[in-house]
Enzyme design. Structure first.
Site, short mmCIF file in Angstrom:
data_model
loop_
_atom_site.label_atom_id
_atom_site.label_comp_id
_atom_site.label_asym_id
_atom_site.label_seq_id
_atom_site.Cartn_x
_atom_site.Cartn_y
_atom_site.Cartn_z
CB THR A 1 -3.37 -14.55 5.86
OG1 THR A 1 -2.52 -15.67 5.61
CG2 THR A 1 -4.81 -15.00 5.90
CD GLU B 1 -10.71 -6.78 7.69
OE1 GLU B 1 -10.20 -5.83 8.33
OE2 GLU B 1 -11.90 -7.10 7.79
CB SER C 1 0.70 -3.61 2.61
OG SER C 1 0.80 -4.33 1.39
CB CYS D 1 -3.72 -4.24 11.17
SG CYS D 1 -4.76 -5.35 12.11
CB THR D 2 -5.29 -2.72 16.00
OG1 THR D 2 -4.66 -3.86 16.61
CG2 THR D 2 -6.48 -3.16 15.18
P1 NAD Z 1 1.83 -7.72 2.49
O1 NAD Z 1 0.85 -6.82 1.83
O2 NAD Z 1 3.25 -7.59 2.15
O3 NAD Z 1 1.44 -9.26 2.24
C1 NAD Z 1 0.20 -9.78 2.65
C2 NAD Z 1 -0.15 -10.98 1.80
O4 NAD Z 1 -0.47 -10.56 0.48
C3 NAD Z 1 0.98 -12.00 1.65
O5 NAD Z 1 0.41 -13.29 1.67
C4 NAD Z 1 1.55 -11.68 0.28
O6 NAD Z 1 2.20 -12.76 -0.34
C5 NAD Z 1 0.30 -11.29 -0.48
N1 NAD Z 1 0.48 -10.39 -1.61
C6 NAD Z 1 1.33 -9.34 -1.72
N2 NAD Z 1 1.13 -8.70 -2.90
C7 NAD Z 1 0.12 -9.34 -3.52
C8 NAD Z 1 -0.55 -9.15 -4.77
N3 NAD Z 1 -0.21 -8.17 -5.60
N4 NAD Z 1 -1.55 -9.99 -5.09
C9 NAD Z 1 -1.93 -10.98 -4.26
N5 NAD Z 1 -1.31 -11.24 -3.07
C10 NAD Z 1 -0.30 -10.41 -2.71
O7 NAD Z 1 1.60 -7.51 4.08
P2 NAD Z 1 2.44 -8.08 5.29
O8 NAD Z 1 3.74 -7.36 5.37
O9 NAD Z 1 2.42 -9.55 5.30
O10 NAD Z 1 1.50 -7.61 6.52
C11 NAD Z 1 1.52 -6.34 7.07
C12 NAD Z 1 0.37 -5.50 6.57
O11 NAD Z 1 -0.87 -6.18 6.77
C13 NAD Z 1 0.24 -4.20 7.33
O12 NAD Z 1 -0.06 -3.18 6.43
C14 NAD Z 1 -0.93 -4.45 8.27
O13 NAD Z 1 -1.59 -3.30 8.72
C15 NAD Z 1 -1.81 -5.30 7.42
N6 NAD Z 1 -2.75 -6.08 8.20
C16 NAD Z 1 -4.04 -5.66 8.24
C17 NAD Z 1 -4.96 -6.33 9.02
C18 NAD Z 1 -6.38 -5.86 9.11
O14 NAD Z 1 -7.21 -6.63 9.59
N7 NAD Z 1 -6.72 -4.67 8.67
C19 NAD Z 1 -4.57 -7.46 9.75
C20 NAD Z 1 -3.25 -7.87 9.68
C21 NAD Z 1 -2.34 -7.17 8.88
#
Ligand code: NAD
Length: 509
Positions: free
Chosen positions: A157, A261, A240, A295-296
């Site tokens: 998450t 997501e 992301s 995200c929205t």
């Molecule tokens: P992030 O991608 O930096 O990290 C998200 C999660 O992924 C963290 O737990 C991180 O440790 C893990 N992670 C990162 N790289 C990874 C890899 N290579 N393998 C496995 N795990 C990995 O995102 P963030 O900064 O925490 O959140 C913001 C992003 O999340 C924005 O882009 C936002 O739009 C998106 N988001 C989307 C939704 C949706 O439902 N579409 C909901 C919430 C957030």
């Protein structure tokens, strides 16, 4: 937030970060969680080691055999208890969400409410895991499909919804008969600890195996353990697009399933027939709520040329009213960004807007002085841009709203709206039914969520949530999103004494 309040959620100043149900493991490397609201450290959490990870997965493998044999409505009963416990904990857990992540207290409470709502929904679903019955083309044959649990569901998450996204996934995955292993964002581990304590207590008091719900903490590397692990048939990853691309390819290589997501680049179309009062409220909440870290969040406002000047003026006026400060103080509309790295990304985006020819209408800056000591508070920005600018094509996770002008009919605005790589949420503000229906038609919005006279931000749990293109294609939460947590099996039963083959093929011996 006080130490006493944290204690009620099971959080001390130093915490183990790996748990199989209520069993917690200690390990030396720690993550320090600080509040973006005041920059103060809250507590530390020990990062999961590879050895602990192996223990977690072994326990989960054992637990899945027991959990999947418990009838689905009985599994629903456990989720009912989770919903009840969350109702009791809502004020404190909501406060922790606000304190650790930085969103307003109201939004923190709203996030816990989403958890309660998905629990209620999942309890109902636990009695509705329906398959179809299908008429066979062969006489004396019965055909149907049914759904079985997958096994272990890995949940990764993001920081911005530090509790709700776990609940969306876990409530459904669990009623579907799976066990869950959660890797929360390293930026919000305490929210995860609090949730794990709540569910672990419920499992324990119901004498269920601890391995039904486990927590692992750490950064991306710990996340990759889940995506590489062929013992985990489904990885649900929220974050992301960069992260989603890595998870998707790694999981696909081992033929696992993903539920992705990812990032959005959401727009509201404002036609000449829009109710402007509603438009301004929807756009401002969408752009500055959660400091633009949903995200929205509304990133683009695509406005018809005939009303453009009026909308621009009203928006600039509205932005003057926004109060920025401690999100736990309900007077404030906007809290901080998650950390100083996010502030730097915001500043870089402002520089790029100018470089690429954009015009800043409401200037941004980093706030300092009393109440802003964390260095994470920024001013929300409005910029006039063109949709094709590189910076507009990206999702910048900050309160920056792009104003884009369109001319001609609603199709022109839809073309602009769809002309980005992401496809999460979209909206149209219009009182004209033709414009609304074109927007919702197959020639309209290409997003997973398309709203009429509602902003882009936020969603109810009853609908399936997710988006297309680089948003990843996943759907979770309501509608029939539960199906992704199960494997489908088609069964054909022959109750005759002969063996007719399908398609009329004969094969006599
Ligand atoms: P992030 O991608 O930096 O990290 C998200 C999660 O992924 C963290 O737990 C991180 O440790 C893990 N992670 C990162 N790289 C990874 C890899 N290579 N393998 C496995 N795990 C990995 O995102 P963030 O900064 O925490 O959140 C913001 C992003 O999340 C924005 O882009 C936002 O739009 C998106 N988001 C989307 C939704 C949706 O439902 N579409 C909901 C919430 C957030």
């Amino acid at each position: 937030m006080t130490e006493e309040e944290l204690k009620t959620l099971g959080i001390k100043s130093e915490n183990p970060g790996t748990s199989i149900g209520s069993k917690w493991f200690t390990h030396k490397e720690t993550i320090l969680s600080s509040s973006p609201t005041n920059g103060k450290p809250i507590a530390s959490v020990e990062r999961t080691s590879r050895t602990e990870y192996e223990k977690v997965i072994k326990e989960a493998e054992k637990a899945k055999l027991i959990w999947r044999d418990i009838p689905a409505p009985k599994r629903g009963e456990i989720i009912r208890q989770l919903g009840e416990k969350l109702r009791e904990t809502k004020p404190t857990l909501g406060k922790l969400v606000s304190y650790e992540m930085g969103k307003s207290y109201q939004e923190g409470l709203g996030e816990v409410q989403e958890m309660i709502d998905i629990c209620d929904f999942a309890v109902g679903i636990s009695r509705q895991l329906y398959g179809n019955t299908i008429h066979s083309e062969r006489p004396g044959h019965r055909m149907y499909d049914q759904y079985h649990p997958l096994g272990i569901v890995g949940i990764i998450t993001a920081f911005n919804f530090p509790v709700a996204v776990w609940a969306w996934n876990s409530a459904l995955a669990l009623v579907c008969g799976n066990v869950v292993v959660w890797k929360p964002s390293e930026k919000t581990p305490l929210c995860a600890l609090a949730c794990q304590h709540i569910l672990a207590d419920i499992l324990k008091s119901n004498k269920l195996p601890e391995g039904i719900s486990s927590l692992i903490t750490g950064d991306a590397e710990v996340g990759t353990w889940l995506s590489k692990d062929s013992r985990i048939p489904l990885v649900s990853a929220t974050g992301s697009t960069r992260m989603g691309r890595q998870v998707a390819t790694t999981v696909a290589e081992r033929f696992g399933k993903t539920l992705l997501e990812l990032g959005g680049n959401n727009a509201i179309i404002v036609t000449p027939n829009a109710d402007l009062k509603m438009t301004i409220i929807g756009a401002v909440f969408g752009a500055v709520g959660t400091a633009g870290q949903r995200c929205t969040s509304t990133r683009r406002l695509i406005v018809h040329e005939n009303i453009y000047d009026k909308v621009r003026k009203s928006l600039v006026e509205a932005y003057k009213q926004i109060k920025i400060g401690d999100p736990l103080d309900t007077q404030h509309h906007m809290g901080p960004l998650i950390d100083v790295d996010a502030v730097q990304i915001y500043l870089n985006a402002l520089a790029k807007i100018k470089e690429q020819g954009g015009k800043i209408l409401v200037e941004g800056s980093v706030l300092n002085g009393k109440g802003y000591e964390s260095g994470c508070y920024v001013r929300p920005v409005i910029a006039e841009v063109e949709n094709h600018f590189d910076i507009v094509q990206e999702e910048t996770f900050a309160p920056i709203l792009y104003l884009i002008k369109y001319a001609g009919d609603v199709n022109k605005a839809i073309d602009l709206q769809n002309d980005v790589r992401q496809g999460l949420s979209s909206a149209i503000m219009t009182t004209n039914i033709r414009e609304a229906e074109v927007f919702l038609s197959q020639n309209g919005s290409d997003c997973g969520i398309a709203n009429v006279n509602i902003g882009t931000s936020g969603a109810e749990i009853g609908g399936a949530f997710g988006g297309e293109k680089e948003t990843g294609g996943g759907r979770e939460s309501g509608s029939d999103a539960w199906k992704v947590y199960m494997r489908r099996q088609t069964n054909t039963i022959n109750y005759t004494t002969s063996l007719p083959l399908a398609q009329g093929i004969t094969f006599d011996l």
